[in-house]
Design a protein around this motif. Structure first.
Motif, PDB file in Angstrom:
ATOM      1  N   THR A   1       0.826  -1.205   0.000  1.00  0.00           N
ATOM      2  CA  THR A   1       0.000   0.000   0.000  1.00  0.00           C
ATOM      3  C   THR A   1       0.858   1.252   0.000  1.00  0.00           C
ATOM      4  O   THR A   1       0.541   2.240  -0.679  1.00  0.00           O
ATOM      5  CB  THR A   1      -0.937  -0.009   1.228  1.00  0.00           C
ATOM      6  N   ARG A   2       1.943   1.235   0.741  1.00  0.00           N
ATOM      7  CA  ARG A   2       2.859   2.379   0.750  1.00  0.00           C
ATOM      8  C   ARG A   2       3.421   2.626  -0.652  1.00  0.00           C
ATOM      9  O   ARG A   2       3.466   3.759  -1.130  1.00  0.00           O
ATOM     10  CB  ARG A   2       4.001   2.142   1.744  1.00  0.00           C
ATOM     11  N   ARG A   3       3.853   1.544  -1.315  1.00  0.00           N
ATOM     12  CA  ARG A   3       4.402   1.689  -2.668  1.00  0.00           C
ATOM     13  C   ARG A   3       3.332   2.181  -3.641  1.00  0.00           C
ATOM     14  O   ARG A   3       3.608   3.008  -4.525  1.00  0.00           O
ATOM     15  CB  ARG A   3       4.977   0.348  -3.148  1.00  0.00           C
ATOM     16  N   ALA A   4       2.108   1.663  -3.490  1.00  0.00           N
ATOM     17  CA  ALA A   4       1.025   2.071  -4.388  1.00  0.00           C
ATOM     18  C   ALA A   4       0.701   3.545  -4.217  1.00  0.00           C
ATOM     19  O   ALA A   4       0.501   4.274  -5.192  1.00  0.00           O
ATOM     20  CB  ALA A   4      -0.216   1.222  -4.132  1.00  0.00           C
ATOM     21  N   ALA A   5       0.639   3.998  -2.963  1.00  0.00           N
ATOM     22  CA  ALA A   5       0.341   5.404  -2.706  1.00  0.00           C
ATOM     23  C   ALA A   5       1.417   6.298  -3.303  1.00  0.00           C
ATOM     24  O   ALA A   5       1.123   7.347  -3.896  1.00  0.00           O
ATOM     25  CB  ALA A   5       0.212   5.640  -1.205  1.00  0.00           C
ATOM     26  N   GLU A   6       2.682   5.885  -3.153  1.00  0.00           N
ATOM     27  CA  GLU A   6       3.780   6.668  -3.726  1.00  0.00           C
ATOM     28  C   GLU A   6       3.729   6.654  -5.249  1.00  0.00           C
ATOM     29  O   GLU A   6       3.970   7.679  -5.902  1.00  0.00           O
ATOM     30  CB  GLU A   6       5.120   6.111  -3.230  1.00  0.00           C
ATOM     31  N   GLY A   7       3.392   5.495  -5.834  1.00  0.00           N
ATOM     32  CA  GLY A   7       3.309   5.394  -7.288  1.00  0.00           C
ATOM     33  C   GLY A   7       2.209   6.264  -7.865  1.00  0.00           C
ATOM     34  O   GLY A   7       2.384   6.917  -8.899  1.00  0.00           O
ATOM     35  N   LEU A   8       1.061   6.289  -7.205  1.00  0.00           N
ATOM     36  CA  LEU A   8      -0.035   7.137  -7.656  1.00  0.00           C
ATOM     37  C   LEU A   8       0.324   8.616  -7.512  1.00  0.00           C
ATOM     38  O   LEU A   8       0.035   9.431  -8.393  1.00  0.00           O
ATOM     39  CB  LEU A   8      -1.303   6.818  -6.871  1.00  0.00           C
ATOM     40  N   ALA A   9       0.982   8.960  -6.400  1.00  0.00           N
ATOM     41  CA  ALA A   9       1.382  10.351  -6.187  1.00  0.00           C
ATOM     42  C   ALA A   9       2.358  10.799  -7.258  1.00  0.00           C
ATOM     43  O   ALA A   9       2.298  11.953  -7.737  1.00  0.00           O
ATOM     44  CB  ALA A   9       2.003  10.508  -4.795  1.00  0.00           C
ATOM     45  N   ASP A  10       3.264   9.915  -7.671  1.00  0.00           N
ATOM     46  CA  ASP A  10       4.220  10.249  -8.732  1.00  0.00           C
ATOM     47  C   ASP A  10       3.520  10.584 -10.041  1.00  0.00           C
ATOM     48  O   ASP A  10       4.066  11.296 -10.885  1.00  0.00           O
ATOM     49  CB  ASP A  10       5.190   9.084  -8.967  1.00  0.00           C
ATOM     50  N   ARG A  11       2.296  10.066 -10.227  1.00  0.00           N
ATOM     51  CA  ARG A  11       1.523  10.326 -11.432  1.00  0.00           C
ATOM     52  C   ARG A  11       0.513  11.459 -11.231  1.00  0.00           C
ATOM     53  O   ARG A  11      -0.363  11.672 -12.061  1.00  0.00           O
ATOM     54  CB  ARG A  11       0.813   9.050 -11.876  1.00  0.00           C
ATOM     55  N   GLY A  12       0.641  12.156 -10.113  1.00  0.00           N
ATOM     56  CA  GLY A  12      -0.268  13.259  -9.839  1.00  0.00           C
ATOM     57  C   GLY A  12      -1.655  12.818  -9.423  1.00  0.00           C
ATOM     58  O   GLY A  12      -2.620  13.575  -9.534  1.00  0.00           O
ATOM     59  N   LEU A  13      -1.770  11.578  -8.930  1.00  0.00           N
ATOM     60  CA  LEU A  13      -3.060  11.016  -8.539  1.00  0.00           C
ATOM     61  C   LEU A  13      -3.031  10.727  -7.035  1.00  0.00           C
ATOM     62  O   LEU A  13      -2.494   9.713  -6.602  1.00  0.00           O
ATOM     63  CB  LEU A  13      -3.344   9.738  -9.333  1.00  0.00           C
ATOM     64  N   ALA A  14      -3.587  11.626  -6.260  1.00  0.00           N
ATOM     65  CA  ALA A  14      -3.520  11.497  -4.811  1.00  0.00           C
ATOM     66  C   ALA A  14      -4.502  10.451  -4.304  1.00  0.00           C
ATOM     67  O   ALA A  14      -5.631  10.358  -4.777  1.00  0.00           O
ATOM     68  CB  ALA A  14      -3.813  12.842  -4.153  1.00  0.00           C
ATOM     69  N   VAL A  15      -4.067   9.677  -3.326  1.00  0.00           N
ATOM     70  CA  VAL A  15      -4.930   8.687  -2.682  1.00  0.00           C
ATOM     71  C   VAL A  15      -5.754   9.392  -1.612  1.00  0.00           C
ATOM     72  O   VAL A  15      -5.216  10.072  -0.733  1.00  0.00           O
ATOM     73  CB  VAL A  15      -4.096   7.552  -2.059  1.00  0.00           C
ATOM     74  N   ARG A  16      -7.074   9.245  -1.670  1.00  0.00           N
ATOM     75  CA  ARG A  16      -7.978   9.954  -0.775  1.00  0.00           C
ATOM     76  C   ARG A  16      -8.075   9.271   0.596  1.00  0.00           C
ATOM     77  O   ARG A  16      -8.322   9.935   1.594  1.00  0.00           O
ATOM     78  CB  ARG A  16      -9.359  10.039  -1.414  1.00  0.00           C
ATOM     79  N   GLY A  17      -7.914   7.954   0.648  1.00  0.00           N
ATOM     80  CA  GLY A  17      -8.048   7.285   1.934  1.00  0.00           C
ATOM     81  C   GLY A  17      -7.702   5.807   1.849  1.00  0.00           C
ATOM     82  O   GLY A  17      -7.522   5.248   0.761  1.00  0.00           O
ATOM     83  N   LEU A  18      -7.607   5.176   3.024  1.00  0.00           N
ATOM     84  CA  LEU A  18      -7.262   3.759   3.142  1.00  0.00           C
ATOM     85  C   LEU A  18      -8.419   3.016   3.796  1.00  0.00           C
ATOM     86  O   LEU A  18      -8.905   3.410   4.862  1.00  0.00           O
ATOM     87  CB  LEU A  18      -6.005   3.579   3.999  1.00  0.00           C
ATOM     88  N   ALA A  19      -8.864   1.943   3.160  1.00  0.00           N
ATOM     89  CA  ALA A  19      -9.917   1.100   3.718  1.00  0.00           C
ATOM     90  C   ALA A  19      -9.267  -0.173   4.244  1.00  0.00           C
ATOM     91  O   ALA A  19      -8.756  -0.987   3.472  1.00  0.00           O
ATOM     92  CB  ALA A  19     -10.960   0.771   2.651  1.00  0.00           C
ATOM     93  N   VAL A  20      -9.264  -0.330   5.553  1.00  0.00           N
ATOM     94  CA  VAL A  20      -8.631  -1.497   6.178  1.00  0.00           C
ATOM     95  C   VAL A  20      -9.671  -2.613   6.276  1.00  0.00           C
ATOM     96  O   VAL A  20     -10.726  -2.440   6.890  1.00  0.00           O
ATOM     97  CB  VAL A  20      -8.079  -1.151   7.570  1.00  0.00           C
ATOM     98  N   ASN A  21      -9.350  -3.738   5.687  1.00  0.00           N
ATOM     99  CA  ASN A  21     -10.312  -4.840   5.602  1.00  0.00           C
ATOM    100  C   ASN A  21      -9.766  -6.082   6.296  1.00  0.00           C
ATOM    101  O   ASN A  21      -8.558  -6.281   6.397  1.00  0.00           O
ATOM    102  CB  ASN A  21     -10.592  -5.142   4.119  1.00  0.00           C
ATOM    103  N   ARG A  22     -10.691  -6.918   6.779  1.00  0.00           N
ATOM    104  CA  ARG A  22     -10.376  -8.220   7.381  1.00  0.00           C
ATOM    105  C   ARG A  22      -9.658  -8.099   8.717  1.00  0.00           C
ATOM    106  O   ARG A  22      -8.700  -8.835   8.988  1.00  0.00           O
ATOM    107  CB  ARG A  22      -9.595  -9.085   6.404  1.00  0.00           C
ATOM    108  N   LEU A  23     -10.114  -7.179   9.550  1.00  0.00           N
ATOM    109  CA  LEU A  23      -9.617  -7.126  10.920  1.00  0.00           C
ATOM    110  C   LEU A  23     -10.229  -8.274  11.732  1.00  0.00           C
ATOM    111  O   LEU A  23     -11.405  -8.600  11.584  1.00  0.00           O
ATOM    112  CB  LEU A  23      -9.980  -5.785  11.557  1.00  0.00           C
ATOM    113  N   THR A  24      -9.435  -8.882  12.579  1.00  0.00           N
ATOM    114  CA  THR A  24      -9.904 -10.004  13.392  1.00  0.00           C
ATOM    115  C   THR A  24     -10.697  -9.496  14.598  1.00  0.00           C
ATOM    116  O   THR A  24     -10.212  -8.623  15.331  1.00  0.00           O
ATOM    117  CB  THR A  24      -8.709 -10.830  13.888  1.00  0.00           C
ATOM    118  N   PRO A  25     -11.896 -10.011  14.815  1.00  0.00           N
ATOM    119  CA  PRO A  25     -12.669  -9.604  16.002  1.00  0.00           C
ATOM    120  C   PRO A  25     -11.993 -10.085  17.283  1.00  0.00           C
ATOM    121  O   PRO A  25     -11.409 -11.169  17.322  1.00  0.00           O
ATOM    122  CB  PRO A  25     -14.026 -10.301  15.803  1.00  0.00           C
ATOM    123  N   SER A  26     -12.066  -9.276  18.330  1.00  0.00           N
ATOM    124  CA  SER A  26     -11.489  -9.661  19.622  1.00  0.00           C
ATOM    125  C   SER A  26     -12.401 -10.668  20.332  1.00  0.00           C
ATOM    126  O   SER A  26     -13.630 -10.554  20.276  1.00  0.00           O
ATOM    127  CB  SER A  26     -11.317  -8.432  20.506  1.00  0.00           C
TER     128      SER A  26
END
Length: 327
Positions: free
Chosen positions: A229-254
């Motif tokens: 995700t870090r690499r993807a965000a940097e790659g998109l930024a290099d193309r002038g395409l800012a990432v608006r947010g991160l959706a965290v999926n598959r968190l384990t319930p306590s």
């Protein structure tokens, strides 16, 4: 929120779930919404328990929601035939077979898949006037980044081809003898016309992606996914395409506090590890976390999809004017 919304990320993180949930959220908010799958897995059909094709189809039981699935293999074949037709019209009959052979070889090289798919989803954007919001469930990150990087690369390439074609025509005209008319004239040259048409196509794509599109990355709470995700965000930024947010999926319930068996101990250790990765996403990334979705026992579809939609902290408001991308 922009008209076009993209969900990307590492393969298997749950992009289809997030994009489908957000599309449901938009439709429930009263927006005519289209979800477009460009992922070869075609999981969108599985999420809605309905088979979709290459054109928008209404989703059963969901007012204001349509879906379509683009078949990459069919798009490559279509792109191949269109390219053959376009070039075949510009060359002599003796050269047609050789041109066809060269084009078929080119379509077997890396990048042909992305080029064909890119043409199709730009066509979708250009013909989306009936929809308030178009949500793209994209392919895994690497392919998506190559796809979104095509406008800048191909605009420059087409500019170079155009200059060479213009120079060739100019030299041919200067070499014309007596009253013989040159075979091609600058204003009516079909190859120049095709190149200029493609340049306009990529200019539209580049402007639309920069000005009227929002990008979200789906991430799982594990080290490999966080790094990707870090690499993807940097790659998109290099193309002038800012990432608006991160959706965290598959968190384990306590587990409950009174549970102390082997399974409960395992779950607590896993939750602790995942929360550490979640803190990394919150503290070390510029993008906000817009969703924290716990793992469900069953597949996310039906009522579960509506539940996930409610947990997405992503705006659904449509652009207010045509200039904002509604056309």
């Amino acid at each position: 929120m922009e008209k076009f919304v993209f969900f990307g990320g590492k393969g298997g993180v749950g992009k289809t779930t997030m994009s489908a949930a957000y599309a449901v959220k938009c439709a429930d908010a009263g927006l005519d919404t289209l979800i477009v799958s460009t992922d070869p897995a075609h999981s969108t059909s599985d999420v809605f328990d309905q088979r979709f094709g290459d054109e928008p189809e209404a989703v059963d039981g969901r007012t204001g929601l349509w879906a379509m699935e683009i078949d990459p293999d069919e798009e490559v074949e279509h792109h191949l035939m269109e390219t053959k037709r376009a070039l075949g019209d510009q060359v002599s009959a003796a050269m047609v077979n050789e041109i066809d052979r060269q084009i078929e070889m080119a379509h077997q090289t890396p990048g042909a898949y992305e080029a064909a798919l890119f043409d199709r989803f730009v066509d979708v954007m250009r013909s989306s006037g009936d929809f308030d919001r178009v949500v793209f469930d994209t392919s895994p990150t690497g392919g998506t980044l190559r796809l979104l990087g095509l406008p800048d690369f191909l605009e420059g390439w087409i500019d170079r081809l155009t200059r060479k074609r213009e120079r060739s025509i100019d030299l041919f005209e200067k070499a014309a003898i007596g009253n013989n008319e040159p075979r091609r004239v600058m204003d009516g040259d079909p190859i120049l016309a095709r190149l200029r048409e493609r340049k306009e196509f990529f200019e539209y794509a580049g402007e639309t992606l920069r000005e009227h599109a929002a990008f979200f990355l789906v991430v799982n709470p594990d080290e490999l996914s966080v790094r990707e995700t870090r690499r993807a965000a940097e790659g998109l930024a290099d193309r002038g395409l800012a990432v608006r947010g991160l959706a965290v999926n598959r968190l384990t319930p306590s587990p409950d506090d009174d549970e102390n068996g082997r399974g409960a101990r395992y779950l607590r250790d896993r939750v602790e590890t995942e929360r550490a990765h979640l803190r990394t996403l919150r503290e070390e990334f510029d993008q906000p976390v817009v969703a924290e979705i716990e793992t469900r026992i069953e597949e996310v579809k039906g009522d579960f999809l509506t539940e996930v939609a409610a947990e997405l902290d992503i705006d659904t408001a449509a652009p207010a004017t045509p200039e904002d991308g509604r056309t």
